[in-house]
Design an enzyme around this catalytic site. Sequence first.
Site, PDB file in Angstrom:
ATOM      1  CB  THR A 179     -13.747 117.089 -48.531  1.00 22.98           C
ATOM      2  OG1 THR A 179     -15.524 118.609 -48.328  1.00 22.98           O
ATOM      3  CG2 THR A 179     -13.254 116.818 -49.975  1.00 22.98           C
ATOM      4  CG  ASP A 235     -33.915 122.985 -41.035  1.00 24.62           C
ATOM      5  OD1 ASP A 235     -32.505 121.817 -41.266  1.00 24.62           O
ATOM      6  OD2 ASP A 235     -33.934 123.673 -41.108  1.00 24.62           O
ATOM      7  CG  ASP A 278     -36.726 122.421 -42.842  1.00 29.60           C
ATOM      8  OD1 ASP A 278     -37.127 122.363 -44.268  1.00 29.60           O
ATOM      9  OD2 ASP A 278     -36.722 120.764 -42.500  1.00 29.60           O
ATOM     10  NE  ARG A 309     -22.411 118.276 -43.308  1.00 34.53           N
ATOM     11  CZ  ARG A 309     -21.904 117.259 -42.998  1.00 34.53           C
ATOM     12  NH1 ARG A 309     -21.326 117.343 -41.274  1.00 34.53           N
ATOM     13  NH2 ARG A 309     -22.828 116.986 -42.703  1.00 34.53           N
TER      14      ARG A 309
HETATM   15  N1  URA Z   1     -29.766 123.528 -38.377  1.00 32.93           N
HETATM   16  C1  URA Z   1     -30.660 124.165 -38.090  1.00 32.93           C
HETATM   17  O1  URA Z   1     -31.573 124.714 -38.679  1.00 32.93           O
HETATM   18  N2  URA Z   1     -31.372 123.774 -36.360  1.00 32.93           N
HETATM   19  C2  URA Z   1     -29.873 123.045 -35.679  1.00 32.93           C
HETATM   20  O2  URA Z   1     -30.351 123.015 -35.049  1.00 32.93           O
HETATM   21  C3  URA Z   1     -28.719 122.844 -35.767  1.00 32.93           C
HETATM   22  C4  URA Z   1     -28.599 123.814 -37.576  1.00 32.93           C
END
Ligand code: URA
Length: 210
Positions: free
Chosen positions: A109, A201, A204, A105
Amino acid sequence: MSEHLTVVKHPLVQHKLSIMRDKSTSTAVFRQLLKEISLLLAYEVTRDLPMTTKTIETPLIEMPAPILDGRKLALISILRAGNGLLDGMLELIPSARVGFVGLYRDEETLKPVQYYFKVPDLMSERVVIAVDPMLATGNSSAAAIDLLKESGATDIRFLCLLAAPEGVARMKEAHPDVPIVTAALDEKLNEMGYIVPGLGDAGDRMFGTK
Ligand code: URA
């Protein structure tokens, strides 16, 4: 597939997902469950693949046996978390061709920018399944599908583990022809763009990074 959104409510999928959501689940268990759940989701997303018949001989008799029609499927991992879904899917569909889409990202922008794109040939002749565990805002998923369409793909499905209503709406607006298969439709996105209740995430948690 006729539905725009399919939530796979199978008890095994829901049970495995609950363990994955739990923050005390280790990286090793998370990864193992992701692999198992992706097999079950792959089963669902391929439910209506085109079929043909081939004449074979069993030890007893000749028969017209049902087999998959057309070219090998293309599985497209949206980097990096898509790779976690890819492993299990390839166990179920070992002959599938594989592609990768990398997007980041742009901080100014806020638009997704491509940094990697490599897909199989003859995309227009394949059923294409794009995989990304988390359909959050839907911006990067919609951008990835744009790129797949530019490469010629017309029969595209999107497979994720969790979806937010915002992401589903974004995809429906940008790509109403792309059915979505997910294990759960969660409540919302928070102000940081995380799915709630979610699982954190996904990248992760599967790779043990922070
Ligand atoms: N990406 C992720 O890994 N977790 C989320 O909750 C949203 C986007």
